[in-house]
Design a protein around this motif. Structure first.
Motif, PDB file in Angstrom:
ATOM      1  N   GLU A   1       0.805  -1.224   0.000  1.00 31.52           N
ATOM      2  CA  GLU A   1       0.000   0.000   0.000  1.00 31.52           C
ATOM      3  C   GLU A   1       0.834   1.269   0.000  1.00 31.52           C
ATOM      4  O   GLU A   1       0.592   2.176  -0.782  1.00 31.52           O
ATOM      5  N   CYS A   2       1.857   1.339   0.878  1.00 31.30           N
ATOM      6  CA  CYS A   2       2.582   2.608   1.031  1.00 31.30           C
ATOM      7  C   CYS A   2       4.067   2.522   0.686  1.00 31.30           C
ATOM      8  O   CYS A   2       4.775   3.513   0.807  1.00 31.30           O
ATOM      9  N   ALA A   3       4.549   1.355   0.291  1.00 35.65           N
ATOM     10  CA  ALA A   3       5.942   1.118  -0.112  1.00 35.65           C
ATOM     11  C   ALA A   3       6.946   1.255   1.039  1.00 35.65           C
ATOM     12  O   ALA A   3       8.141   1.298   0.809  1.00 35.65           O
ATOM     13  N   ALA A   4       6.476   1.295   2.270  1.00 33.71           N
ATOM     14  CA  ALA A   4       7.376   1.314   3.430  1.00 33.71           C
ATOM     15  C   ALA A   4       7.900  -0.104   3.678  1.00 33.71           C
ATOM     16  O   ALA A   4       7.296  -1.081   3.230  1.00 33.71           O
ATOM     17  N   PRO A   5       9.014  -0.234   4.402  1.00 35.82           N
ATOM     18  CA  PRO A   5       9.474  -1.578   4.760  1.00 35.82           C
ATOM     19  C   PRO A   5       8.416  -2.295   5.598  1.00 35.82           C
ATOM     20  O   PRO A   5       7.759  -1.693   6.442  1.00 35.82           O
ATOM     21  N   ALA A   6       8.253  -3.572   5.332  1.00 37.88           N
ATOM     22  CA  ALA A   6       7.268  -4.387   6.047  1.00 37.88           C
ATOM     23  C   ALA A   6       7.920  -5.703   6.443  1.00 37.88           C
ATOM     24  O   ALA A   6       8.784  -6.218   5.740  1.00 37.88           O
ATOM     25  N   GLU A   7       7.501  -6.237   7.586  1.00 40.11           N
ATOM     26  CA  GLU A   7       8.034  -7.502   8.085  1.00 40.11           C
ATOM     27  C   GLU A   7       7.044  -8.625   7.820  1.00 40.11           C
ATOM     28  O   GLU A   7       5.843  -8.468   8.015  1.00 40.11           O
ATOM     29  N   VAL A   8       7.563  -9.764   7.382  1.00 37.69           N
ATOM     30  CA  VAL A   8       6.740 -10.965   7.252  1.00 37.69           C
ATOM     31  C   VAL A   8       6.582 -11.535   8.658  1.00 37.69           C
ATOM     32  O   VAL A   8       7.560 -11.907   9.292  1.00 37.69           O
ATOM     33  N   VAL A   9       5.349 -11.563   9.167  1.00 35.23           N
ATOM     34  CA  VAL A   9       5.111 -12.030  10.534  1.00 35.23           C
ATOM     35  C   VAL A   9       4.563 -13.448  10.588  1.00 35.23           C
ATOM     36  O   VAL A   9       4.539 -14.053  11.659  1.00 35.23           O
ATOM     37  N   ASP A  10       4.116 -13.987   9.432  1.00 35.05           N
ATOM     38  CA  ASP A  10       3.625 -15.365   9.401  1.00 35.05           C
ATOM     39  C   ASP A  10       3.701 -15.881   7.974  1.00 35.05           C
ATOM     40  O   ASP A  10       3.584 -15.118   7.018  1.00 35.05           O
ATOM     41  N   ARG A  11       3.918 -17.190   7.845  1.00 36.63           N
ATOM     42  CA  ARG A  11       3.929 -17.884   6.545  1.00 36.63           C
ATOM     43  C   ARG A  11       3.039 -19.108   6.657  1.00 36.63           C
ATOM     44  O   ARG A  11       3.054 -19.790   7.669  1.00 36.63           O
ATOM     45  N   PHE A  12       2.257 -19.378   5.600  1.00 40.90           N
ATOM     46  CA  PHE A  12       1.383 -20.544   5.605  1.00 40.90           C
ATOM     47  C   PHE A  12       1.037 -20.901   4.170  1.00 40.90           C
ATOM     48  O   PHE A  12       1.228 -20.091   3.254  1.00 40.90           O
ATOM     49  N   ALA A  13       0.563 -22.110   3.950  1.00 36.62           N
ATOM     50  CA  ALA A  13       0.175 -22.570   2.616  1.00 36.62           C
ATOM     51  C   ALA A  13      -1.341 -22.679   2.529  1.00 36.62           C
ATOM     52  O   ALA A  13      -1.997 -23.110   3.467  1.00 36.62           O
ATOM     53  N   VAL A  14      -1.874 -22.274   1.380  1.00 35.86           N
ATOM     54  CA  VAL A  14      -3.306 -22.371   1.102  1.00 35.86           C
ATOM     55  C   VAL A  14      -3.473 -23.395  -0.026  1.00 35.86           C
ATOM     56  O   VAL A  14      -2.816 -23.279  -1.063  1.00 35.86           O
ATOM     57  N   PRO A  15      -4.310 -24.406   0.172  1.00 41.68           N
ATOM     58  CA  PRO A  15      -4.496 -25.406  -0.874  1.00 41.68           C
ATOM     59  C   PRO A  15      -5.127 -24.804  -2.132  1.00 41.68           C
ATOM     60  O   PRO A  15      -5.916 -23.865  -2.048  1.00 41.68           O
ATOM     61  N   SER A  16      -4.727 -25.335  -3.286  1.00 43.87           N
ATOM     62  CA  SER A  16      -5.353 -24.939  -4.552  1.00 43.87           C
ATOM     63  C   SER A  16      -5.403 -26.161  -5.455  1.00 43.87           C
ATOM     64  O   SER A  16      -4.840 -27.204  -5.138  1.00 43.87           O
ATOM     65  N   THR A  17      -6.049 -26.030  -6.596  1.00 49.89           N
ATOM     66  CA  THR A  17      -6.155 -27.156  -7.515  1.00 49.89           C
ATOM     67  C   THR A  17      -4.811 -27.510  -8.146  1.00 49.89           C
ATOM     68  O   THR A  17      -4.638 -28.612  -8.637  1.00 49.89           O
ATOM     69  N   HIS A  18      -3.853 -26.590  -8.124  1.00 47.40           N
ATOM     70  CA  HIS A  18      -2.513 -26.832  -8.674  1.00 47.40           C
ATOM     71  C   HIS A  18      -1.487 -27.072  -7.578  1.00 47.40           C
ATOM     72  O   HIS A  18      -0.291 -26.928  -7.805  1.00 47.40           O
ATOM     73  N   GLY A  19      -1.929 -27.383  -6.381  1.00 48.39           N
ATOM     74  CA  GLY A  19      -1.031 -27.599  -5.250  1.00 48.39           C
ATOM     75  C   GLY A  19      -1.046 -26.412  -4.311  1.00 48.39           C
ATOM     76  O   GLY A  19      -1.647 -25.384  -4.599  1.00 48.39           O
ATOM     77  N   PRO A  20      -0.387 -26.542  -3.146  1.00 48.52           N
ATOM     78  CA  PRO A  20      -0.405 -25.470  -2.153  1.00 48.52           C
ATOM     79  C   PRO A  20       0.291 -24.201  -2.654  1.00 48.52           C
ATOM     80  O   PRO A  20       1.266 -24.270  -3.390  1.00 48.52           O
ATOM     81  N   VAL A  21      -0.252 -23.056  -2.261  1.00 43.65           N
ATOM     82  CA  VAL A  21       0.313 -21.753  -2.614  1.00 43.65           C
ATOM     83  C   VAL A  21       0.761 -21.094  -1.316  1.00 43.65           C
ATOM     84  O   VAL A  21      -0.045 -20.901  -0.395  1.00 43.65           O
ATOM     85  N   GLU A  22       2.060 -20.739  -1.230  1.00 48.12           N
ATOM     86  CA  GLU A  22       2.578 -20.116  -0.015  1.00 48.12           C
ATOM     87  C   GLU A  22       2.069 -18.677   0.093  1.00 48.12           C
ATOM     88  O   GLU A  22       2.155 -17.910  -0.867  1.00 48.12           O
TER      89      GLU A  22
END
Length: 72
Positions: free
Chosen positions: A16-37
């Protein structure tokens, strides 16, 4: 999935604002072509997003081990 033993910040650019941002969580979402991180990110402006990793832009960093000339 996060690694509790990894103390490094995973920095990206806020969509949204182009400021530095930290990744606070990672997870996979299932899809028809396999999980998407996906990741949850929060920036300095307190915006937060849940989005696919492929949609993120990394923050440019300077390596302290690479010397390109005098610092002024």
């Amino acid at each position: 999935m996060t690694d509790d033993h990894n103390n490094e910040l995973d920095l990206v650019v806020c969509p949204e604002c182009a400021a530095p941002a930290e990744v606070v969580d990672r997870f996979a979402v299932p899809s028809t072509h396999g999980p998407v991180e996906h990741v949850k990110v929060q920036c300095l402006g307190r915006h937060w997003f849940l989005l696919p990793v492929a949609a993120l832009a990394p923050v440019r960093t300077v390596s302290p081990t690479v010397r390109t000339g005098p610092v002024r």
